[in-house]
Design an enzyme around this catalytic site. Sequence first.
Site, PDB file in Angstrom:
ATOM      1  CB  CYS A  67     -30.254  41.027   1.676  1.00  0.00           C
ATOM      2  SG  CYS A  67     -30.737  40.413   0.073  1.00  0.00           S
ATOM      3  CG  ASP A 158     -30.102  65.387 -14.260  1.00  0.00           C
ATOM      4  OD1 ASP A 158     -30.005  64.393 -13.494  1.00  0.00           O
ATOM      5  OD2 ASP A 158     -29.458  65.483 -15.318  1.00  0.00           O
TER       6      ASP A 158
HETATM    7  C1  BEZ Z   1     -29.259  36.400  -0.044  1.00  0.00           C
HETATM    8  O1  BEZ Z   1     -29.420  37.587   0.113  1.00  0.00           O
HETATM    9  O2  BEZ Z   1     -28.506  35.744   0.659  1.00  0.00           O
HETATM   10  C2  BEZ Z   1     -29.976  35.672  -1.155  1.00  0.00           C
HETATM   11  C3  BEZ Z   1     -31.249  36.067  -1.520  1.00  0.00           C
HETATM   12  C4  BEZ Z   1     -31.913  35.350  -2.506  1.00  0.00           C
HETATM   13  C5  BEZ Z   1     -31.285  34.294  -3.144  1.00  0.00           C
HETATM   14  C6  BEZ Z   1     -29.978  33.946  -2.787  1.00  0.00           C
HETATM   15  C7  BEZ Z   1     -29.335  34.641  -1.788  1.00  0.00           C
END
Ligand code: BEZ
Length: 249
Positions: A67, A158
């Site tokens: 992330c 929309d």
């Molecule tokens: C990640 O973003 O690295 C991750 C998040 C949850 C589970 C596995 C990877």
Amino acid sequence: MAAAPVPSGTEAYSKLYFPSTDGLLRLGDVVPNFEANTTHGKIVFHDWLDGKWAILFSHPDDFTPVCTTEIGRMALKYDSFKAKGVKVVALSCNDISSHNVWLKDVVAHCDNKIGIDFPMIADPTREIAIKFGMLDPTNKDTGSMPLTARSVFIIGPDKKLKLSINYPASVGRNMDEIERVVDALMLSWEKSIATPANWPHNHKDQGMEGWVFLLPTVTKDDADKHFPKHKELDMPSGKPYMRLTPSGQ
Ligand code: BEZ
């Protein structure tokens, strides 16, 4: 003999083609409205959309490696989306104070060369994630709560869902692909066209790179009138369904 067509928009049509009553968001649905705290202040989602194209993308958790790279890549792309008039909002099921600490890590990971100029929604109760069907039954946090999948919702002016993608936590998304599908959706919204596989890098060998298909619903007369440069590809079936036209036409 083919069965008589069931008219769209009728109950019979819904029952036949979409019999599930699981409440999940489907293409063409108006996306749910909600109020939320974000890193840029409170929003009412439908007001925030403001009749623009928008991307809502979710993350399994704050302080997770994949992330962290995704938020950084989106921050690098953000100016490009903004220039196209596309709004961007992230979501993670943590609170604002957690988001704010994490986002400093994201900026540092990008060598302090980015700002996070789009908001991140705090959804610690998972209320919004549930409404959008983002929760992944296969991944849980340390407190046994289901994590959000890497969902992407592309929403039209929309307020209707135009495209959704669900990746598991183990696979990071490609922001170039998200921009590619936004471009394809916007083009298709403006004109009666559809984009081929790998567009805009398609049909290079036929000298028609980036060309797009006329929708099957465009009649021959309308094709001749509105797409004068279109070409029909010869197919073994003899059927005239592969109608390409330059994308700028
Ligand atoms: C990640 O973003 O690295 C991750 C998040 C949850 C589970 C596995 C990877």
